[in-house]
Design a protein around this motif. Structure first.
Motif, mmCIF file in Angstrom:
data_model
loop_
_atom_site.group_PDB
_atom_site.id
_atom_site.type_symbol
_atom_site.label_atom_id
_atom_site.label_comp_id
_atom_site.label_asym_id
_atom_site.label_seq_id
_atom_site.Cartn_x
_atom_site.Cartn_y
_atom_site.Cartn_z
ATOM 1 N N HIS A 9 1.585 -0.354 -4.134
ATOM 2 C CA HIS A 9 1.889 0.732 -3.187
ATOM 3 C C HIS A 9 3.292 0.640 -2.608
ATOM 4 O O HIS A 9 3.718 1.531 -1.870
ATOM 5 C CB HIS A 9 0.840 0.812 -2.076
ATOM 6 C CG HIS A 9 0.716 -0.431 -1.250
ATOM 7 N ND1 HIS A 9 -0.406 -1.233 -1.285
ATOM 8 C CD2 HIS A 9 1.548 -1.008 -0.356
ATOM 9 C CE1 HIS A 9 -0.262 -2.246 -0.452
ATOM 10 N NE2 HIS A 9 0.929 -2.130 0.127
ATOM 11 N N PRO A 12 6.070 1.777 2.521
ATOM 12 C CA PRO A 12 5.485 3.050 2.956
ATOM 13 C C PRO A 12 6.316 4.269 2.570
ATOM 14 O O PRO A 12 5.776 5.347 2.318
ATOM 15 C CB PRO A 12 5.404 2.896 4.479
ATOM 16 C CG PRO A 12 5.306 1.427 4.695
ATOM 17 C CD PRO A 12 6.144 0.796 3.623
ATOM 18 N N ALA A 15 5.804 7.141 -0.228
ATOM 19 C CA ALA A 15 5.053 8.395 -0.077
ATOM 20 C C ALA A 15 5.942 9.622 -0.064
ATOM 21 O O ALA A 15 5.489 10.727 -0.378
ATOM 22 C CB ALA A 15 4.210 8.344 1.204
ATOM 23 N N TYR A 62 -1.106 4.278 10.787
ATOM 24 C CA TYR A 62 0.310 4.102 10.461
ATOM 25 C C TYR A 62 0.668 2.638 10.751
ATOM 26 O O TYR A 62 1.246 2.323 11.795
ATOM 27 C CB TYR A 62 1.169 5.064 11.281
ATOM 28 C CG TYR A 62 0.780 6.516 11.091
ATOM 29 C CD1 TYR A 62 1.178 7.227 9.956
ATOM 30 C CD2 TYR A 62 -0.002 7.181 12.036
ATOM 31 C CE1 TYR A 62 0.814 8.559 9.770
ATOM 32 C CE2 TYR A 62 -0.366 8.518 11.860
ATOM 33 C CZ TYR A 62 0.046 9.185 10.727
ATOM 34 O OH TYR A 62 -0.317 10.505 10.556
ATOM 35 N N LEU A 71 7.266 9.867 8.015
ATOM 36 C CA LEU A 71 6.085 9.136 7.563
ATOM 37 C C LEU A 71 4.993 9.106 8.626
ATOM 38 O O LEU A 71 3.806 9.094 8.307
ATOM 39 C CB LEU A 71 6.461 7.710 7.165
ATOM 40 C CG LEU A 71 7.178 7.550 5.826
ATOM 41 C CD1 LEU A 71 7.700 6.129 5.656
ATOM 42 C CD2 LEU A 71 6.250 7.902 4.677
ATOM 43 N N ASP A 108 -5.509 3.211 5.877
ATOM 44 C CA ASP A 108 -4.203 2.589 6.074
ATOM 45 C C ASP A 108 -3.234 2.986 4.964
ATOM 46 O O ASP A 108 -3.618 3.587 3.965
ATOM 47 C CB ASP A 108 -4.345 1.071 6.171
ATOM 48 C CG ASP A 108 -4.917 0.451 4.908
ATOM 49 O OD1 ASP A 108 -4.291 0.570 3.832
ATOM 50 O OD2 ASP A 108 -5.997 -0.172 4.992
ATOM 51 N N HIS A 109 -1.963 2.577 5.129
ATOM 52 C CA HIS A 109 -0.951 3.051 4.183
ATOM 53 C C HIS A 109 -1.104 2.434 2.797
ATOM 54 O O HIS A 109 -0.635 2.996 1.809
ATOM 55 C CB HIS A 109 0.462 2.827 4.730
ATOM 56 C CG HIS A 109 1.049 1.478 4.441
ATOM 57 N ND1 HIS A 109 0.908 0.392 5.287
ATOM 58 C CD2 HIS A 109 1.809 1.048 3.401
ATOM 59 C CE1 HIS A 109 1.546 -0.643 4.784
ATOM 60 N NE2 HIS A 109 2.108 -0.282 3.638
ATOM 61 N N TRP A 112 -3.446 5.362 1.654
ATOM 62 C CA TRP A 112 -3.021 6.770 1.639
ATOM 63 C C TRP A 112 -1.698 7.011 0.934
ATOM 64 O O TRP A 112 -1.483 8.111 0.404
ATOM 65 C CB TRP A 112 -3.042 7.383 3.023
ATOM 66 C CG TRP A 112 -2.148 6.873 4.104
ATOM 67 C CD1 TRP A 112 -2.526 6.082 5.158
ATOM 68 C CD2 TRP A 112 -0.758 7.162 4.321
ATOM 69 N NE1 TRP A 112 -1.455 5.847 5.990
ATOM 70 C CE2 TRP A 112 -0.357 6.504 5.505
ATOM 71 C CE3 TRP A 112 0.195 7.920 3.637
ATOM 72 C CZ2 TRP A 112 0.938 6.566 6.009
ATOM 73 C CZ3 TRP A 112 1.490 7.996 4.135
ATOM 74 C CH2 TRP A 112 1.847 7.323 5.297
ATOM 75 N N VAL A 113 -0.826 6.010 0.865
ATOM 76 C CA VAL A 113 0.404 6.210 0.099
ATOM 77 C C VAL A 113 0.081 6.455 -1.368
ATOM 78 O O VAL A 113 0.587 7.386 -1.997
ATOM 79 C CB VAL A 113 1.349 4.997 0.255
ATOM 80 C CG1 VAL A 113 2.468 5.046 -0.784
ATOM 81 C CG2 VAL A 113 1.962 4.974 1.656
#
Length: 261
Positions: A9, A12, A15, A62, A71, A108-109, A112-113
């Motif tokens: 991932h 962050p 994204a 976040y 972000l 969490d990122h 979701w990223v």
């Protein structure tokens, strides 16, 4: 049967980036059969017991600082799948693994990223899963292997983390994606890992700290490496690994995607 995947991932900011890796993720998963649900093990949810998300609708977490304000305004409105979460808990209970369903935690990122890039419409239910850094590589592999029957029902099992993830070595001025890492130890470790995964060499992989070149500095803490073993375990039946993409961000932060058929 649907494959399992390990997806890095990155930072962050991935994204909102447009680079070779993000384009690959968008295009590759758009070309695959649509899963009915995603079970995603995220490096950013650590717990001493296996936690299983059982929410109807996720809120946003976040869990980072110092990045673009954009972000912190992103929303990935993922829905959960409580019935699937309960089925996963039952599978683990039958195999002697303690687990618990969490009906409150957001997404969490680490989750979701990746999901934002591969399923931007947020129209596929997600069951987020924790990782336990204290377990052995063999136990991590078994956690994924137990869930393998779900793949026969079009459930996508995914690990989100990073193979080379040492934040103390990153060059924050070198954000642009590169095919090779800026440090030899990072390239050496990923190449060693590629050989072992292609040969499904569990003896070497489970002892990566002592057997690999560059492993100790590439994996100083194991929470981002754990999801690789879990995704691999979910592919134990056929034992076929494929490296689909690999590059580096900030000099040594790996951006890789592995498929386990």
């Amino acid at each position: 049967m649907i494959p399992s995947f390990f997806i890095a991932h990155g930072a962050p900011s991935l994204a909102i980036k447009k680079n070779g890796y993000t384009r690959f993720l968008e295009e590759h998963f758009a070309g695959l059969p649509r899963p009915r649900a995603v079970v995603l093990f995220t490096a950013h949810w650590e717990a001493s017991m296996q936690m299983i998300s059982g929410v109807d609708q996720y809120g946003m977490i976040y869990d980072f600082r110092g990045f673009s304000p954009e972000l912190y305004e992103m929303v990935y409105p993922a829905k959960g799948d409580v019935e699937l979460a309960e089925e996963i808990a039952d599978l683990y209970a039958k195999n002697g693994i303690s687990c618990q369903i969490d009906d409150k935690r957001g997404i969490d990122h680490g989750a979701w990223v990746v999901l934002h890039l591969i399923y931007p419409a947020a129209d596929i239910p997600v069951v987020a899963m924790s990782v336990n850094p204290t377990l052995s590589p063999e136990e991590q592999y078994e956690i994924g292997k137990i869930l393998a029957p779900l793949k026969e029902r079009d459930v996508l099992i995914m690990g989100s983390g990073g193979t080379v993830h040492n934040l103390s070595t990153l060059d924050w001025h070198k954000e642009e994606e590169a095919e090779q890492a800026s440090a030899d130890w990072a390239n050496q470790f990923d190449k060693w890992l590629e050989i072992q995964l292609n040969n499904w060499n569990l003896d070497q992989l489970f002892r990566y700290e002592e057997k690999s070149s560059g492993g100790l500095v590439s994996v100083p803490t194991n929470e981002h490496f754990i999801p690789l073993f879990i995704a691999m375990g979910a592919g134990d039946q056929n034992r076929k690994a494929r490296l689909l993409y690999r590059s580096y961000q900030y000099g040594t932060l790996s951006l890789s995607c592995w498929q386990f058929d």
